[in-house]
Design an enzyme around this catalytic site. Structure first.
Site, PDB file in Angstrom:
ATOM      1  CD  GLU A  36      -3.627  -0.068   1.684  1.00  0.00           C
ATOM      2  OE1 GLU A  36      -4.399   0.735   1.060  1.00  0.00           O
ATOM      3  OE2 GLU A  36      -3.464  -0.464   2.971  1.00  0.00           O
ATOM      4  CE1 TYR A 117      -3.431  -4.428   0.767  1.00  0.00           C
ATOM      5  CE2 TYR A 117      -3.255  -3.159  -1.106  1.00  0.00           C
ATOM      6  CZ  TYR A 117      -3.895  -3.502  -0.041  1.00  0.00           C
ATOM      7  OH  TYR A 117      -5.039  -2.801   0.560  1.00  0.00           O
ATOM      8  CG  ASP A 156      -2.679  -6.381   4.137  1.00  0.00           C
ATOM      9  OD1 ASP A 156      -3.353  -7.456   4.813  1.00  0.00           O
ATOM     10  OD2 ASP A 156      -3.239  -5.285   3.993  1.00  0.00           O
ATOM     11  CG  ASN A 158      -6.385  -7.564   3.179  1.00  0.00           C
ATOM     12  OD1 ASN A 158      -6.799  -6.945   4.060  1.00  0.00           O
ATOM     13  ND2 ASN A 158      -5.975  -6.908   2.007  1.00  0.00           N
ATOM     14  CG  ASP A 276      -4.323   0.562   8.772  1.00  0.00           C
ATOM     15  OD1 ASP A 276      -3.247   0.562   8.224  1.00  0.00           O
ATOM     16  OD2 ASP A 276      -5.227   0.481   8.195  1.00  0.00           O
TER      17      ASP A 276
END
Length: 288
Positions: A36, A117, A156, A158, A276
């Protein structure tokens, strides 16, 4: 030791404004895989080509302010692969692979470090469908790569794989990131034998019979098989989730077995917040 970090930046400009570069200079990773970026080549030029002396290699999304991945490294790669050959998802800037091939190296003479990602499906059914397409397309790509070289994919993903990977697992069974099909995909990637349960069968119906026994290793869980609250790497910005440690483990090192066997220690850094997500670092007994 080879020190490898992964971090979702939630914007490289934002993360660096919060002290990321100073932390890299202090922690001294050999490579840091980031996701990101939320930046394009023009935004990176003259500012983010390197961080704390580590040279960056990038895959930018076509859409401005969206996705994007990079690997920053202090070692010169033998090759750089941008994108994994997807008509749909390479436009979103989700994959960059650095190859560090050393024919004389005892362990992993052919080695790749990948920053990836995975799509999020949390914004609605359309993106969840795209996430399922990505999972179906990406699985055989990983298995094909595993046939020819050792690698570790940092990123990441997810997906929170198990109940111990998020705080409120009971309330999230129908939410993206903890759906049965997503968890079944991860289970298949991490095992050699077939999984015969309803969630796996439904996912296989979507993706075809190739979804069987990936034989990959979740490096964090190899080192820390039972941790719960300490394992989280992402917290929502709502409801004081970080302060209350209502988190998810979404960030992974996924490695081939030979490379995973070199993992010696792990750390999730939570003293400072750059985004985050929290950085996850693994030390591998390897000299590039």
């Amino acid at each position: 030791m080879f020190k490898l970090t992964s971090l979702n930046l939630n914007g490289i400009r934002s993360a660096t404004s919060k002290g990321l570069e100073d932390w890299i200079a202090q922690s001294l990773p050999d490579c840091i895989c980031v996701q990101e970026l939320k930046a394009q080549a023009a935004d990176v030029s003259g500012r983010f080509e390197a961080l704390a002396g580590l040279k960056g290699h990038f895959h930018f999304a076509e859409k401005k302010g969206y996705a994007g991945v990079a690997v920053y490294t202090r070692h010169e790669p033998s090759d750089v692969i941008v994108g994994y050959g997807s008509t749909e998802f390479d436009a979103e800037g989700r994959y960059v692979e650095l190859r560090f091939d050393r024919p004389g190296r005892k362990h992993a003479p052919k080695l790749s470090i990948i920053s990836c990602y995975f799509p999020s499906g949390s914004s609605g059914e359309e993106r969840q469908a795209a996430k399922f397409r990505f999972l179906a397309e990406f699985y055989p790509r990983l298995l094909a790569l595993k046939e020819t070289r050792d690698f570790v994919l940092c990123g990441d993903v997810n997906i929170a794989h198990q109940e111990i990977d998020l705080k409120n697992f009971k309330g999230n069974r129908k939410n993206s990131g903890f759906l049965p099909e997503e968890r079944a995909w991860m289970t298949e990637l991490l095992k050699d034998a077939e999984l015969a349960n309803e969630a796996a069968e439904e996912l296989i119906a979507r993706t075809g019979p190739s979804l069987r026994g990936g034989g990959m290793v979740d490096v964090y869980r190899k080192l820390q098989p039972t941790t719960t609250d300490a394992a989280y790497t992402w917290w929502s910005n709502r409801g004081q989730a970080y302060a209350k440690n209502v988190g998810w483990r979404l960030d992974y090192h996924l490695a081939t077995p030979a490379f995973a066997a070199l993992a010696r220690s792990e750390a999730i850094y939570k003293t400072q917040r750059f985004s985050d997500h929290a950085p996850i670092t693994v030390d591998y007994d390897l000299a590039l």
